[in-house]
Design a protein around this motif. Structure first.
Motif, PDB file in Angstrom:
ATOM      1  N   GLU A 107       0.537  11.421  -4.942  1.00 29.61           N
ATOM      2  CA  GLU A 107      -0.537  12.182  -4.302  1.00 29.61           C
ATOM      3  C   GLU A 107       0.040  12.855  -3.067  1.00 29.61           C
ATOM      4  O   GLU A 107       0.476  12.187  -2.131  1.00 29.61           O
ATOM      5  CB  GLU A 107      -1.690  11.240  -3.917  1.00 29.61           C
ATOM      6  N   LYS A 162       1.737   7.004  -6.997  1.00 31.46           N
ATOM      7  CA  LYS A 162       0.617   7.887  -7.380  1.00 31.46           C
ATOM      8  C   LYS A 162       0.998   9.362  -7.307  1.00 31.46           C
ATOM      9  O   LYS A 162       0.339  10.207  -7.927  1.00 31.46           O
ATOM     10  CB  LYS A 162      -0.588   7.641  -6.465  1.00 31.46           C
ATOM     11  N   TYR A 174      -4.643   7.308   1.927  1.00 27.46           N
ATOM     12  CA  TYR A 174      -4.948   7.050   0.515  1.00 27.46           C
ATOM     13  C   TYR A 174      -5.493   5.626   0.342  1.00 27.46           C
ATOM     14  O   TYR A 174      -6.412   5.382  -0.443  1.00 27.46           O
ATOM     15  CB  TYR A 174      -3.694   7.239  -0.331  1.00 27.46           C
ATOM     16  N   GLY A 175      -4.955   4.703   1.123  1.00 27.84           N
ATOM     17  CA  GLY A 175      -5.375   3.312   1.002  1.00 27.84           C
ATOM     18  C   GLY A 175      -6.775   3.049   1.516  1.00 27.84           C
ATOM     19  O   GLY A 175      -7.412   2.069   1.107  1.00 27.84           O
ATOM     20  N   SER A 209       2.650   1.596  -3.485  1.00 26.09           N
ATOM     21  CA  SER A 209       1.624   1.983  -4.457  1.00 26.09           C
ATOM     22  C   SER A 209       1.306   3.467  -4.351  1.00 26.09           C
ATOM     23  O   SER A 209       1.142   4.162  -5.353  1.00 26.09           O
ATOM     24  CB  SER A 209       0.362   1.151  -4.233  1.00 26.09           C
ATOM     25  N   TRP A 210       1.242   3.961  -3.098  1.00 26.07           N
ATOM     26  CA  TRP A 210       0.954   5.389  -2.894  1.00 26.07           C
ATOM     27  C   TRP A 210       2.077   6.263  -3.450  1.00 26.07           C
ATOM     28  O   TRP A 210       1.828   7.291  -4.069  1.00 26.07           O
ATOM     29  CB  TRP A 210       0.762   5.656  -1.401  1.00 26.07           C
ATOM     30  N   THR A 211       3.328   5.866  -3.240  1.00 24.56           N
ATOM     31  CA  THR A 211       4.441   6.679  -3.743  1.00 24.56           C
ATOM     32  C   THR A 211       4.400   6.775  -5.268  1.00 24.56           C
ATOM     33  O   THR A 211       4.796   7.791  -5.836  1.00 24.56           O
ATOM     34  CB  THR A 211       5.794   6.096  -3.293  1.00 24.56           C
ATOM     35  N   ALA A 238      -0.061   7.856   3.159  1.00 23.95           N
ATOM     36  CA  ALA A 238      -0.216   6.636   2.365  1.00 23.95           C
ATOM     37  C   ALA A 238      -1.357   5.780   2.903  1.00 23.95           C
ATOM     38  O   ALA A 238      -2.146   5.208   2.133  1.00 23.95           O
ATOM     39  CB  ALA A 238       1.094   5.846   2.371  1.00 23.95           C
ATOM     40  N   TYR A 269       0.828  -1.206   0.000  1.00 22.93           N
ATOM     41  CA  TYR A 269       0.000   0.000   0.000  1.00 22.93           C
ATOM     42  C   TYR A 269       0.865   1.260   0.000  1.00 22.93           C
ATOM     43  O   TYR A 269       0.497   2.279  -0.591  1.00 22.93           O
ATOM     44  CB  TYR A 269      -0.953   0.000   1.198  1.00 22.93           C
ATOM     45  N   TYR A 270       2.050   1.182   0.641  1.00 22.23           N
ATOM     46  CA  TYR A 270       2.929   2.356   0.713  1.00 22.23           C
ATOM     47  C   TYR A 270       3.625   2.590  -0.620  1.00 22.23           C
ATOM     48  O   TYR A 270       3.653   3.711  -1.133  1.00 22.23           O
ATOM     49  CB  TYR A 270       3.948   2.158   1.838  1.00 22.23           C
TER      50      TYR A 270
END
Length: 507
Positions: free
Chosen positions: A393, A391, A437-438, A387-389, A434, A384-385
């Motif tokens: 966002e 993006k 966002y998840g 994946s956020w990086t 992060a 999840y972390y």
């Protein structure tokens, strides 16, 4: 316990009055100053008049000289009027009249805001000044001051920098609601928030109950209040959405169908179950010309197009096997209603949760439990972390870091200016962003991952350690229920978090 109308906690000493000479003034020259805070119950009562008739006005009043030779009373107007009544009676009986001892405050000419504040302090310590008068005086006084006087007055009143706006908002409540808010222990900010959502059914009762829970837990936290406010705002937004859709239907001349009374037959049918006389599908576009064109709203306030009487207007019902509504159908409908309610509650929980994370990030020293969580994420790089990086966002992260315009955040510049002592705070802010966002999607509550549950449980523990300043909402508690640790490990972790908190005082 706090009150709805914030009262002075530390009156700034006005040295001018302490050194101004007391003079005797003719009571006939006294008029009410336009900056006198008391606007209701301004007349002296019989007890006060009787006292003044006997001994006069013992305590000096405070006045400002006026261009016409009179003096505007901003402190002690009721006493001044009592002396006027007493003097009128003395003249009628041939007895001498009394003058009134007064501080003449020439230094307050042109300082209406500070004059109103001094009047507020005077009247607020005396019995009978209404909550509405106090709120109005706070608003007008703070607006009318320069920055230096405003800071002094806010400190004396025990209010924040937004007190003037809050006082103005709170005045939207009626007198009875203001009294109940004061009796229930609402402070100025909370009274203003009540005014913001007073149109939501049972808002006052729900907020008073949440406030009582916060008070009963001690510590000065407001976690239950914040969660209840978030739900009320979500319900308010939901009602606004419905009202907007209804207004659009009315403007388009499309009737909204109501449920028939008990025992009455409902001839209407949704267009999805109808065809034209030739068997072609009916849609919103090709049905608009029908006199029976109408609508119902679904659970999310979206129009579902209907014909109010298909038989009358020549439509056919699509053939389908007759199937009575079963208990399973009822359960499915109830489950859908629950999902919609939980989705709305999950969305409402975002604001108080992110407000709490923001407070954590801005602490002078980040709690160790938050630091360790962030370090573990950075070392293990869960999906999840990473994946956020990918993006990129950054708006939530910028909010946590206190960047004024999150959408224009320059994190490279922020990193260059970041002190070494704040590195752990910034890393936790990034990990929290992060996590946020998840769990952003409304239906996340249905299937939390282990990491998502750990994040929410961490915030719950930190909120409890911070004097109950944050509580998980009902839907969040429901979502993490299966991930809660056993009683023993839970107790150990609570003790750990409390110990961390002791070394992490807020800046």
């Amino acid at each position: 316990m706090a009150t709805a109308v914030s009262t002075p906690t530390e009156s700034p000493a006005p040295p001018e009055e302490n050194t101004t000479q007391v003079v005797l003034l003719d009571a006939a020259l006294l008029v009410r100053d336009e900056c006198n805070a008391r606007e209701h119950d301004t007349e002296p009562d019989e007890k006060l008049i009787a006292s003044v008739k006997e001994i006069g006005v013992e305590e000096p009043i405070s006045v400002r000289p006026k261009p016409d030779g009179t003096f505007g009373v901003f402190k002690g107007w009721r006493r001044a009027q009592a002396q006027q009544v007493a003097n009128a009676a003395a003249e009628a009986e041939g007895r001498p009249v009394r003058a009134v001892k007064a501080y003449v405050r020439e230094d307050l000419l042109g300082r209406d805001g500070w004059t109103r504040f001094l009047s507020l302090v005077e009247n607020d310590h005396r019995e009978g000044m209404s909550e509405r008068d106090t709120l109005k005086a706070q608003e007008l006084a703070l607006i009318g001051m320069d920055d230096i006087d405003r800071r002094r007055a806010a400190k004396a009143l025990g209010v924040g920098r937004n007190a003037a706006k809050q006082a103005k908002a709170a005045q939207k409540l009626d007198d009875a609601a203001l009294r109940r808010a004061a009796a229930g222990g609402m402070d100025l900010e909370q009274t203003a928030q009540l005014a913001e959502v007073q149109d939501v059914p049972n808002a006052e009762r729900r907020l008073l109950r949440a406030l009582e829970r916060d008070h009963s837990e001690g510590g000065g936290g407001r976690g239950h209040w914040d969660q209840e406010m978030a739900l009320l705002k979500a319900e308010q937004a939901d009602a606004v959405t419905r009202a907007k859709v209804l207004a659009e239907l009315e403007a388009a001349g499309i009737p909204l169908l109501t449920r028939p009374s008990y025992g009455q037959k409902d001839p209407s049918q949704p267009l999805s179950e109808l065809t034209t006389g030739l068997g072609n599908p009916l849609t919103e576009d090709n049905h608009k010309g029908c006199p029976g064109h109408s609508a119902r709203l679904d659970d999310e306030h979206r129009p579902v197009w209907h014909c109010s009487d298909p038989a009358q207007y020549g439509h056919k019902v699509r053939p389908k096997p007759k199937k009575p509504r079963t208990e399973q159908d009822e359960k499915a409908a109830e489950e859908r209603r629950k999902v919609i309610a939980c989705n709305r509650a999950w969305k409402a929980a975002v604001e108080p949760r992110q407000d709490f994370v923001t407070r954590l990030v801005r602490m002078k020293t980040l709690p160790d439990a938050a630091r360790v969580f962030a370090q573990e994420v950075l070392l293990t790089l869960p999906y999840y972390y990473s994946s956020w990086t990918d993006k990129h966002e950054v708006e939530t992260l910028a909010r946590f870091l206190g960047i004024k315009e999150p959408e224009k955040a320059d994190l490279a510049e922020t990193a260059a200016q970041l002190p070494k002592a704040r590195l752990a705070n910034a890393l936790f802010a990034q990990v929290a962003a992060a996590c946020e966002y998840g769990i952003r999607e409304p239906k996340t509550w249905l299937h939390l991952t282990t990491w998502q549950a750990r994040y929410l449980l961490l915030l719950e523990f930190l909120g409890k350690a911070d004097n109950g300043s944050y509580q998980l909402s009902e839907v969040e508690q429901q979502a993490v229920a299966s991930y809660r640790p056993t009683t023993d490990s839970n107790t150990d972790r609570e003790a750990s978090v409390e110990a961390d908190s002791d070394s992490s005082a807020d800046a």
